[in-house]
Design a protein around this motif. Structure first.
Motif, PDB file in Angstrom:
ATOM      1  N   LYS A   7     110.728 -21.006  -8.924  1.00 57.33           N
ATOM      2  CA  LYS A   7     109.755 -21.053  -9.804  1.00 57.33           C
ATOM      3  C   LYS A   7     109.159 -19.993 -10.012  1.00 57.33           C
ATOM      4  CE  LYS A   7     108.675 -25.897  -8.699  1.00 57.33           C
ATOM      5  NZ  LYS A   7     107.648 -26.698  -7.939  1.00 57.33           N
ATOM      6  N   SER A   8     108.672 -19.764 -11.304  1.00 53.78           N
ATOM      7  CA  SER A   8     107.807 -18.594 -11.780  1.00 53.78           C
ATOM      8  C   SER A   8     106.512 -18.338 -11.136  1.00 53.78           C
ATOM      9  CB  SER A   8     108.050 -18.282 -13.374  1.00 53.78           C
ATOM     10  OG  SER A   8     107.063 -19.184 -13.868  1.00 53.78           O
ATOM     11  N   SER A   9     105.918 -17.182 -11.202  1.00 55.04           N
ATOM     12  CA  SER A   9     104.808 -17.050 -10.800  1.00 55.04           C
ATOM     13  C   SER A   9     103.758 -18.098 -11.535  1.00 55.04           C
ATOM     14  CB  SER A   9     104.048 -15.830 -10.827  1.00 55.04           C
ATOM     15  OG  SER A   9     104.931 -14.794 -10.231  1.00 55.04           O
ATOM     16  N   LEU A  13     101.517 -21.153 -10.349  1.00 58.85           N
ATOM     17  CA  LEU A  13      99.986 -20.987 -10.141  1.00 58.85           C
ATOM     18  C   LEU A  13      99.472 -22.291 -10.891  1.00 58.85           C
ATOM     19  CD1 LEU A  13      99.385 -17.242 -10.993  1.00 58.85           C
ATOM     20  CD2 LEU A  13      98.614 -18.347  -9.036  1.00 58.85           C
ATOM     21  N   GLN A  14     100.268 -22.885 -11.866  1.00 58.26           N
ATOM     22  CA  GLN A  14      99.897 -24.035 -12.697  1.00 58.26           C
ATOM     23  C   GLN A  14      99.809 -25.213 -11.635  1.00 58.26           C
ATOM     24  OE1 GLN A  14      99.101 -24.190 -15.870  1.00 58.26           O
ATOM     25  NE2 GLN A  14      98.359 -25.972 -15.202  1.00 58.26           N
ATOM     26  N   LYS A  15     100.707 -25.484 -10.575  1.00 57.10           N
ATOM     27  CA  LYS A  15     101.078 -26.227  -9.649  1.00 57.10           C
ATOM     28  C   LYS A  15      99.617 -26.225  -8.743  1.00 57.10           C
ATOM     29  CE  LYS A  15     103.195 -29.225  -6.681  1.00 57.10           C
ATOM     30  NZ  LYS A  15     102.025 -30.061  -6.142  1.00 57.10           N
ATOM     31  N   GLU A  16      99.313 -24.896  -8.222  1.00 62.54           N
ATOM     32  CA  GLU A  16      98.424 -24.654  -7.431  1.00 62.54           C
ATOM     33  C   GLU A  16      96.955 -25.397  -8.237  1.00 62.54           C
ATOM     34  OE1 GLU A  16      95.929 -21.476  -4.778  1.00 62.54           O
ATOM     35  OE2 GLU A  16      97.784 -20.937  -5.972  1.00 62.54           O
ATOM     36  N   LEU A  17      96.938 -24.971  -9.518  1.00 63.05           N
ATOM     37  CA  LEU A  17      95.871 -25.283 -10.257  1.00 63.05           C
ATOM     38  C   LEU A  17      95.655 -26.694 -10.433  1.00 63.05           C
ATOM     39  CD1 LEU A  17      93.404 -24.705 -12.081  1.00 63.05           C
ATOM     40  CD2 LEU A  17      94.965 -24.375 -13.935  1.00 63.05           C
ATOM     41  N   ASN A  18      96.824 -27.306 -10.540  1.00 64.83           N
ATOM     42  CA  ASN A  18      96.677 -28.872 -10.678  1.00 64.83           C
ATOM     43  C   ASN A  18      96.488 -29.485  -9.341  1.00 64.83           C
ATOM     44  OD1 ASN A  18      97.611 -28.719 -13.435  1.00 64.83           O
ATOM     45  ND2 ASN A  18      99.924 -29.264 -12.801  1.00 64.83           N
TER      46      ASN A  18
END
Length: 76
Positions: A7-9, A13-18
């Motif tokens: 996965k890209s950064s 980060l999008q997963k962490e935000l979700n």
């Protein structure tokens, strides 16, 4: 042995935000539920106070009107 595409950064980060947004929503729901429970408990406490006053009135063979008149006379 490769386990999949890395996965890209931005994706990480999008997963962490979700995940964070989901946690926030869960906490908001918990707070709402707890506030409802708080209100219900406060109403029960108030009802118990009224029961206590009613019981005292019954013990002294007084009506609510008698109590009202007594309280008003004490104010004067």
């Amino acid at each position: 042995m490769p386990r999949g595409v890395r996965k890209s950064s931005i994706e990480r980060l999008q997963k962490e935000l979700n995940d964070v947004q989901e946690s926030i929503l869960q906490y908001k729901n918990s707070i709402t539920a707890l506030k409802e429970k708080e209100k219900a408990i406060q109403e029960k406490i108030e009802m118990e106070h009224f029961k206590e006053v009613s019981s005292i009135l019954d013990e002294h063979n007084m009506s609510l009107t008698d109590l009202k008149e007594l309280l008003i006379s004490r104010e004067k």
